[in-house]
Enzyme design. Sequence first.
Site, mmCIF file in Angstrom:
data_model
loop_
_atom_site.group_PDB
_atom_site.id
_atom_site.type_symbol
_atom_site.label_atom_id
_atom_site.label_comp_id
_atom_site.label_asym_id
_atom_site.label_seq_id
_atom_site.Cartn_x
_atom_site.Cartn_y
_atom_site.Cartn_z
ATOM 1 N N SER A 1 -8.560 103.432 101.198
ATOM 2 C CA SER A 1 -9.298 104.674 101.414
ATOM 3 C C SER A 1 -10.783 104.459 101.148
ATOM 4 O O SER A 1 -11.194 104.171 100.018
ATOM 5 C CB SER A 1 -8.767 105.777 100.500
ATOM 6 O OG SER A 1 -9.692 106.837 100.470
ATOM 7 N N HIS B 1 -8.129 104.026 105.894
ATOM 8 C CA HIS B 1 -7.828 105.455 105.681
ATOM 9 C C HIS B 1 -9.135 106.231 105.483
ATOM 10 O O HIS B 1 -9.939 105.896 104.613
ATOM 11 C CB HIS B 1 -6.925 105.563 104.448
ATOM 12 C CG HIS B 1 -6.439 106.934 104.133
ATOM 13 N ND1 HIS B 1 -5.320 107.490 104.713
ATOM 14 C CD2 HIS B 1 -6.911 107.875 103.268
ATOM 15 C CE1 HIS B 1 -5.122 108.710 104.221
ATOM 16 N NE2 HIS B 1 -6.072 108.969 103.344
ATOM 17 N N ASP C 1 -10.892 109.911 104.724
ATOM 18 C CA ASP C 1 -10.651 111.222 104.116
ATOM 19 C C ASP C 1 -11.756 112.206 104.465
ATOM 20 O O ASP C 1 -12.881 112.083 103.973
ATOM 21 C CB ASP C 1 -10.593 111.070 102.591
ATOM 22 C CG ASP C 1 -9.345 110.359 102.140
ATOM 23 O OD1 ASP C 1 -8.248 110.842 102.454
ATOM 24 O OD2 ASP C 1 -9.463 109.307 101.477
ATOM 25 N N MET D 1 -13.139 116.026 104.225
ATOM 26 C CA MET D 1 -12.987 117.251 103.411
ATOM 27 C C MET D 1 -14.001 118.292 103.856
ATOM 28 O O MET D 1 -15.139 117.942 104.191
ATOM 29 C CB MET D 1 -13.232 116.933 101.940
ATOM 30 C CG MET D 1 -12.317 115.855 101.397
ATOM 31 S SD MET D 1 -12.698 115.519 99.675
ATOM 32 C CE MET D 1 -11.695 114.056 99.407
ATOM 33 N N HIS E 1 -7.312 111.304 107.760
ATOM 34 C CA HIS E 1 -6.663 112.318 106.919
ATOM 35 C C HIS E 1 -7.592 113.520 106.827
ATOM 36 O O HIS E 1 -8.602 113.468 106.126
ATOM 37 C CB HIS E 1 -6.379 111.690 105.549
ATOM 38 C CG HIS E 1 -5.795 112.634 104.546
ATOM 39 N ND1 HIS E 1 -5.753 112.355 103.195
ATOM 40 C CD2 HIS E 1 -5.223 113.856 104.685
ATOM 41 C CE1 HIS E 1 -5.175 113.352 102.556
ATOM 42 N NE2 HIS E 1 -4.851 114.286 103.428
ATOM 43 N N MET F 1 -8.518 116.918 105.518
ATOM 44 C CA MET F 1 -8.300 117.944 104.483
ATOM 45 C C MET F 1 -9.207 119.114 104.821
ATOM 46 O O MET F 1 -10.185 119.398 104.135
ATOM 47 C CB MET F 1 -8.619 117.359 103.102
ATOM 48 C CG MET F 1 -7.541 116.407 102.622
ATOM 49 S SD MET F 1 -8.125 115.327 101.306
ATOM 50 C CE MET F 1 -8.820 114.008 102.274
ATOM 51 N N MET G 1 1.147 113.622 99.444
ATOM 52 C CA MET G 1 0.045 113.512 98.480
ATOM 53 C C MET G 1 0.627 113.341 97.080
ATOM 54 O O MET G 1 1.468 114.135 96.649
ATOM 55 C CB MET G 1 -0.835 114.771 98.509
ATOM 56 C CG MET G 1 -1.680 114.944 99.765
ATOM 57 S SD MET G 1 -2.693 113.517 100.206
ATOM 58 C CE MET G 1 -3.738 113.353 98.758
ATOM 59 N N GLY H 1 -8.659 116.124 97.415
ATOM 60 C CA GLY H 1 -10.043 116.534 97.197
ATOM 61 C C GLY H 1 -10.864 115.519 96.429
ATOM 62 O O GLY H 1 -12.083 115.513 96.541
ATOM 63 N N PHE H 2 -10.202 114.662 95.671
ATOM 64 C CA PHE H 2 -10.947 113.716 94.829
ATOM 65 C C PHE H 2 -10.190 112.392 94.727
ATOM 66 O O PHE H 2 -8.961 112.394 94.645
ATOM 67 C CB PHE H 2 -11.128 114.287 93.413
ATOM 68 C CG PHE H 2 -11.839 115.621 93.419
ATOM 69 C CD1 PHE H 2 -13.227 115.684 93.385
ATOM 70 C CD2 PHE H 2 -11.119 116.803 93.506
ATOM 71 C CE1 PHE H 2 -13.883 116.907 93.420
ATOM 72 C CE2 PHE H 2 -11.758 118.042 93.548
ATOM 73 C CZ PHE H 2 -13.149 118.094 93.496
ATOM 74 N N GLY H 3 -10.947 111.309 94.674
ATOM 75 C CA GLY H 3 -10.352 110.016 94.378
ATOM 76 C C GLY H 3 -10.235 109.854 92.864
ATOM 77 O O GLY H 3 -10.750 110.688 92.104
ATOM 78 N N GLY H 4 -9.544 108.819 92.440
ATOM 79 C CA GLY H 4 -9.506 108.455 91.027
ATOM 80 C C GLY H 4 -8.689 109.359 90.120
ATOM 81 O O GLY H 4 -8.858 109.313 88.904
ATOM 82 N N ASP I 1 -0.354 108.882 99.116
ATOM 83 C CA ASP I 1 -1.807 108.841 98.915
ATOM 84 C C ASP I 1 -2.187 109.502 97.590
ATOM 85 O O ASP I 1 -1.904 110.679 97.375
ATOM 86 C CB ASP I 1 -2.446 109.604 100.093
ATOM 87 C CG ASP I 1 -3.962 109.617 100.077
ATOM 88 O OD1 ASP I 1 -4.574 108.928 99.242
ATOM 89 O OD2 ASP I 1 -4.531 110.324 100.939
ATOM 90 N N GLY I 2 -2.843 108.733 96.716
ATOM 91 C CA GLY I 2 -3.409 109.295 95.487
ATOM 92 C C GLY I 2 -2.894 108.625 94.231
ATOM 93 O O GLY I 2 -1.691 108.602 93.968
ATOM 94 N N GLY I 3 -3.802 108.031 93.466
ATOM 95 C CA GLY I 3 -3.428 107.437 92.182
ATOM 96 C C GLY I 3 -2.522 106.219 92.308
ATOM 97 O O GLY I 3 -1.754 105.921 91.391
ATOM 98 N N GLY J 1 -7.558 103.968 97.089
ATOM 99 C CA GLY J 1 -9.015 103.974 97.068
ATOM 100 C C GLY J 1 -9.536 103.189 95.885
ATOM 101 O O GLY J 1 -9.934 102.025 96.001
ATOM 102 N N SER J 2 -9.508 103.829 94.692
ATOM 103 C CA SER J 2 -10.085 103.218 93.490
ATOM 104 C C SER J 2 -9.490 101.853 93.165
ATOM 105 O O SER J 2 -10.237 100.933 92.811
ATOM 106 C CB SER J 2 -9.867 104.120 92.274
ATOM 107 O OG SER J 2 -10.000 105.453 92.612
HETATM 108 C C1 DX5 Z 1 -7.689 112.326 97.940
HETATM 109 C C2 DX5 Z 1 -7.695 111.388 99.130
HETATM 110 C C3 DX5 Z 1 -7.263 110.005 98.803
HETATM 111 C C4 DX5 Z 1 -8.119 109.294 97.803
HETATM 112 C C5 DX5 Z 1 -7.255 108.296 97.090
HETATM 113 O O1 DX5 Z 1 -7.957 113.605 98.381
HETATM 114 O O2 DX5 Z 1 -6.834 111.874 100.131
HETATM 115 O O3 DX5 Z 1 -7.122 109.216 99.990
HETATM 116 O O4 DX5 Z 1 -9.214 108.629 98.372
HETATM 117 O O5 DX5 Z 1 -8.013 107.713 96.099
HETATM 118 P P1 DX5 Z 1 -7.364 107.026 94.807
HETATM 119 O O6 DX5 Z 1 -6.581 105.844 95.300
HETATM 120 O O7 DX5 Z 1 -8.580 106.669 94.014
HETATM 121 O O8 DX5 Z 1 -6.492 108.054 94.152
HETATM 122 ZN ZN ZN Z 2 -6.336 110.529 101.916
#
Ligand code: DX5
Ligand code: ZN
Length: 216
Positions: free
Chosen positions: A8, A33, A35, A37, A66, A68, A137, A142-145, A175-177, A197-198
Site C-alpha cells: 500500500s 495497492h 488508497d 480517501m 481501493h 474509500m 478490512m 482511513g489510516f495506515g499503521g 488490508d490493515g495492520g 503499508g507500514s
Molecule cells: C487503510 C488502508 C490501508 C493501509 C494499510 O485505510 O486501506 O491500505 O494503507 O496500512 P498498514 O499496513 O500500515 O495498516
Molecule cells: Zn487499502
Amino acid sequence: MQTMIAPSVLAADFGHLADEIETINRSEADWIHLDVMDGVFVPNLSFGFPVMEAIAKITTKPLDVHLMVVEPEKFLPRVKDLGAMFMNVHLEACRHLHRTLQSIREAGIRPAVTLNPATPVELLTEVINDVDMVLLMSVNPGFGGQPFIEHTTAKVRQLRKLITESGAKTLIEVDGGINLVTGAELRRAGADVLVSGSAIFHSPDPIDMIHRFKAL
Ligand code: DX5
Ligand code: ZN
C-alpha cells in the site's frame, strides 16, 4: 496458491515517490495497492487521480484501487482510464451494490467489494458470484499503521466457507495492520492476498520484507 502481496503506497515516502515505486517494481510484489480517501466516507484524505496517474506511468505492477469514498461509481471512468486491474468499492458506500459491480465489469475492470470490520460476511451472499475479490478490512479504514483487529481471522474463515459453498472463484484480500505474524495467521485462515503499508515501506529493506511475505 502462493501468497499474493499488494504493497500500500499510503505508507510510502511521498517526497521520493518515484524511488518507492521503482523499489516495488524490483520486488516480488504482485500488485500495487492505492488508497483513495474522500474525508466523508472516512475521516481522512489521501491522494487522488493526478498522483495515481503518475504512479501508473512508473509502475510495472497491476493497480489494485481501493476507493474509500461515497458514491464510488462516479469515479468509474477515471479508474478505467488509469488502466486499473481491480476497483474495490465499499459495500457500505454503495446504494446499489449489484449495479455498481456490473458497471465495473462492463468497463473491463475486475470488480471487488470491500467490507469494514463491523460489516458481516453474510451480506455478500447475493453478490459473491459477481465479484472477483472480496477485501476484508482488518482495521477501520482511513489510516495506515493501526493495529490488526483479531476478529478478522474468523471473518476470513467464514468468507472462505461462503466462497467454497457457492462455487465461486473469488479471491480473499485483507488490508490493515498486516505484518509477518498477522499475515501468517490470515494465510492459515484462507486469505489469498495481503495488503501491507507500514510493514513494507517502514522496513529497512522493503524488497526483503516482500520476499518474506511471499513465503507465508
Ligand atoms: C487503510 C488502508 C490501508 C493501509 C494499510 O485505510 O486501506 O491500505 O494503507 O496500512 P498498514 O499496513 O500500515 O495498516
Ligand atoms: Zn487499502
